[in-house]
Motif scaffolding. Structure first.
Motif, short mmCIF file in Angstrom:
data_model
loop_
_atom_site.label_atom_id
_atom_site.label_comp_id
_atom_site.label_asym_id
_atom_site.label_seq_id
_atom_site.Cartn_x
_atom_site.Cartn_y
_atom_site.Cartn_z
N SER A 39 0.84 -1.20 0.00
CA SER A 39 0.00 0.00 0.00
C SER A 39 0.88 1.25 0.00
O SER A 39 0.50 2.27 -0.59
N ALA A 275 -6.30 6.37 -3.24
CA ALA A 275 -6.88 5.86 -1.99
C ALA A 275 -5.79 5.32 -1.06
O ALA A 275 -5.88 5.46 0.16
N SER A 276 -4.74 4.72 -1.63
CA SER A 276 -3.63 4.22 -0.82
C SER A 276 -2.92 5.38 -0.12
O SER A 276 -2.47 5.24 1.02
N ALA A 279 -4.91 6.21 2.74
CA ALA A 279 -4.72 5.18 3.76
C ALA A 279 -3.44 5.45 4.55
O ALA A 279 -3.40 5.23 5.76
N TRP A 280 -2.42 5.97 3.88
CA TRP A 280 -1.16 6.24 4.59
C TRP A 280 -1.24 7.48 5.45
O TRP A 280 -0.58 7.56 6.48
N LEU A 282 -3.97 8.21 7.05
CA LEU A 282 -4.66 7.62 8.21
C LEU A 282 -3.66 6.87 9.10
O LEU A 282 -3.66 6.99 10.32
N PHE A 283 -2.80 6.10 8.43
CA PHE A 283 -1.79 5.33 9.16
C PHE A 283 -0.90 6.25 10.00
O PHE A 283 -0.67 5.99 11.18
N MET B 158 -0.24 -0.94 15.75
CA MET B 158 -0.45 0.49 15.49
C MET B 158 -0.97 0.73 14.07
O MET B 158 -1.28 1.86 13.72
N VAL B 159 -1.02 -0.32 13.27
CA VAL B 159 -1.46 -0.13 11.89
C VAL B 159 -2.98 -0.22 11.82
O VAL B 159 -3.54 -1.24 12.18
N PRO B 160 -3.65 0.84 11.36
CA PRO B 160 -5.09 0.70 11.17
C PRO B 160 -5.33 -0.26 10.00
O PRO B 160 -4.63 -0.17 8.99
N GLN B 162 -7.41 -0.45 7.80
CA GLN B 162 -7.84 0.13 6.52
C GLN B 162 -6.65 0.42 5.62
O GLN B 162 -6.79 0.52 4.41
N THR B 163 -5.45 0.56 6.23
CA THR B 163 -4.26 0.83 5.41
C THR B 163 -3.96 -0.33 4.48
O THR B 163 -3.45 -0.15 3.39
N ILE B 166 -6.69 -1.91 0.47
CA ILE B 166 -6.60 -1.98 -0.99
C ILE B 166 -5.70 -3.12 -1.47
O ILE B 166 -6.14 -3.92 -2.30
N PRO B 167 -4.47 -3.24 -0.93
CA PRO B 167 -3.66 -4.40 -1.35
C PRO B 167 -4.34 -5.74 -1.05
O PRO B 167 -4.29 -6.65 -1.87
#
Lengths: 303, 319
Positions: A39, A275-276, A279-280, A282-283, B158-160, B162-163, B166-167
């Motif tokens: 991702s 979107a990735s 996502a990052w 958010l991370f 610690m990783v949500p 949702q991250t 997609i993969p």
């Protein structure tokens, strides 16, 4: 580093251990570590899910910085997170202080507040949607009617979206926080209160100087897990405020937040690279919060 | 949807804290109730939506569209669950049939309950087995790299999730697993939090039992199955409730991997039902589905209440 034990006997000795670890490690690597790395890579690409991902460098992140919808989503999320966590934590603590006894009334009250935590969350969302029905057949508007008010279009009024999401979140989550606080209260030795009473400390002083400091680890946990959970809100927005694929964030994007926007970009517009990148973001937010959590936790232990 | 009172989370009896000198007792009690008045009102707002759901389920469509609404069903019916007059040929969105016949899939609504049941059970049992094996090795075996592995697993908390959405979706698609139970179950089996919790629990248990078994010549697999798993029982029970609740309510992942109606879990099926039919006269069936969706988790909670609240308390106080 050469090991004194030959490889074969080491394998015989530890082979079983590694075999027992294997299922977990394989799944962990395959569905967490590898996707995480992937991702990160995808966040630097343009990827529609069909054609091969094309490397575009920092373009996605640059675009995010100037994306008005994304900034709106971040703002909404921040507002929602702060309001729901502050309100939720205060009410959880209040409930725990009010109903931490062993009597039947206290037990019933705890159960009432805990009820949403064990009810199917989708059922709760649909229930809220029905309570907030725009015409007079809805519960909320019936109550408004008793006081002489006109029916409110709860779900179609942009200014009400975030407040409603906050109410839903606090309503559903305060019972869980209450349980944590009740457990925390139970672990405070009674002697502290006795001693303080002898010294003539008032109820407020006892609360301020004994209860609150000793509840700090619980408070940290409630706040940080609350923050992390709130940043990931999706279902409430999708079920209660979205009427179709094109209105993922509710009326005029009034309820658009990070994860709904991620879903919107990834799975309605098939911009998987973009979107990735979301996502990052958010991370990174959640990573920082978790670090704060660890730090505070360690500081607590040293005290 | 009655839930037994939560007596298990009560702290040890503390008679002295709130008791006042004799005589002032009654007054203190009344004062206490007055102080709690806002919370009693808040409790009303907790109950009201549930009551609203409960009466909606038993109202016929005509009554659902009535203003002002009735607070006791005037002509109670179970047609929202099961309408005997409904025939598949006469599908008419305006007329509401029972939810069991509403879907064009075998078994109707039961199909989704069954899907959710299969998925939740498989993930709970599977992840507890896999995580307990790994936890046993990490806490009781002296192997190289176990610290590194454990640290990596803790860091991953610690990783949500949702991250990785997609993969993982791309992986499922490439494996041809979209729209299958495998897509629900396999990625959900390695749970870092569960492993972490089990390691903490195991570390607090003495090594002597395991050493004794080794001396007696028991193999590692046998020790895990016969000694470690029974020792872990309270921790496994606490974890199983977290997993069951999370998986039963899982929505975003199924939303992405499910295409056909047949493979929907309960949340996705209800969300679809909700997006197809939006008038007030459909709410009876939608709420009936919601009520049914809640029965398993509430039942599970009532049975395992003791472990549940203990698990929450442990996770909160140790975390």
């Amino acid at each position: 580093m050469a090991s004194p034990i030959p490889l074969r006997s080491r394998l015989r000795r530890y082979g079983t251990s590694y075999a027992m670890l294997l299922p977990f490690l394989a799944l962990f690597a395959g569905f967490l570590i590898w996707p995480l790395a992937n991702s990160l890579y995808l966040s630097f690409t343009k990827f529609d899910g069909i054609n091969p991902a094309a490397f575009t460098g920092l373009e996605n992140f640059q675009q995010l910085a100037s994306d008005a919808r994304f900034r709106h989503a971040l703002g909404n999320t921040a507002l929602y997170v702060v309001a729901s966590v502050v309100l939720g934590t205060l009410l959880s603590l209040g409930l725990a202080l009010a109903f931490n006894g062993t009597g039947w009334l206290h037990r019933i009250m705890r159960t009432v507040f805990f009820l949403p935590s064990v009810t199917s969350s989708i059922a709760l969302m649909l229930m809220w949607k029905w309570v907030l029905y725009p015409s007079d057949v809805g519960l909320a508007n019936t109550i408004v009617g008793w006081f002489g008010g006109k029916a409110v279009a709860w779900l179609a009024t942009p200014g009400l979206t975030i407040p409603i999401l906050v109410v839903m979140s606090v309503w559903g989550g305060m019972g869980y926080g209450m349980v944590l606080y009740v457990a925390g209260l139970g672990s405070i030795p009674e002697e502290y209160y006795e001693a303080a009473k002898i010294d003539g400390a008032s109820t407020w002083h006892r609360f301020r100087h004994i209860t609150l400091p000793l509840l700090r680890p619980v408070t940290t946990y409630v706040v940080v897990t609350g923050l992390i959970g709130a940043f990931q809100v999706f279902e409430a927005v999708y079920i209660v405020f979205s009427t179709g694929a094109n209105t993922i964030g509710g009326v005029l994007d009034s309820g658009l937040m990070i994860v709904p926007y991620l879903y919107d970009q990834g799975f309605t517009h098939f911009r998987l690279g973009y979107a990735s990148a979301i996502a990052w973001v958010l991370f990174l937010i959640i990573f920082v919060l978790s670090l704060v959590n660890l730090r505070v936790g360690r500081a607590m232990k040293e005290l | 949807m009655a839930v037994a009172p939560m007596d298990t989370i009560a702290p040890a009896p503390q008679p002295s804290r709130h008791a006042s000198p004799a005589g002032g007792n009654r007054r203190a009690k009344i004062n206490g109730h007055l102080l709690r008045l806002p919370f009693y009102l808040l409790a009303l707002t907790m109950i009201a939506p549930f009551y609203w759901l409960l009466i909606t389920v038993f109202k016929p469509p005509r009554e659902l569209a009535r203003t002002p609404p009735s607070f006791v069903p005037q002509s109670p019916t179970v047609a929202n669950f099961y309408d005997t007059e409904w025939t598949p040929k006469g599908i008419n969105p305006g007329h509401l049939a029972g939810i069991f016949q509403r879907y064009q899939v075998d078994l109707g609504f039961w199909r989704f309950m069954l899907n959710s049941l299969v998925i939740t059970t498989a993930i709970t049992v599977g992840s507890l087995l896999i995580c307990s094996l790994a936890a046993y090795v990490i806490s009781k075996h002296d192997i190289k790299g176990r610290r590194t592995i454990f640290l990596l697993i803790i860091a991953s908390m610690m990783v949500p999730w949702q991250t990785t959405l997609i993969p993982n979706y791309v992986i499922m698609r490439n494996l041809g697993w979209l729209d299958s139970y495998a897509a629900y179950i396999v990625p959900a089996l390695a749970k870092a939090f569960v492993l972490f919790f089990l390691v903490q629990f195991l570390q607090s248990l003495p090594n002597e039992l395991i050493q004794a078994a080794r001396v007696d010549g028991a193999g590692e697999w046998r020790i895990w199955w016969k000694i470690v798993l029974p020792l872990l029982r309270p921790a496994l029970a606490a974890m199983s409730i977290f997993i069951v609740l999370a998986e039963w309510n899982n929505f975003l992942w199924p939303l992405i991997i499910v295409q056909s109606d047949e493979m929907a879990n309960i949340p996705v099926a209800l969300a679809r039902l909700n997006s197809y039919y939006v008038g007030p006269d459909h709410q009876g069936a939608i709420m009936a589905g919601g009520l049914l969706a809640s029965v398993p988790t509430i039942t599970f909670f009532v049975i395992f209440q003791k472990y549940f609240t203990r698990g929450i308390a442990l996770s909160g106080l140790k975390g």
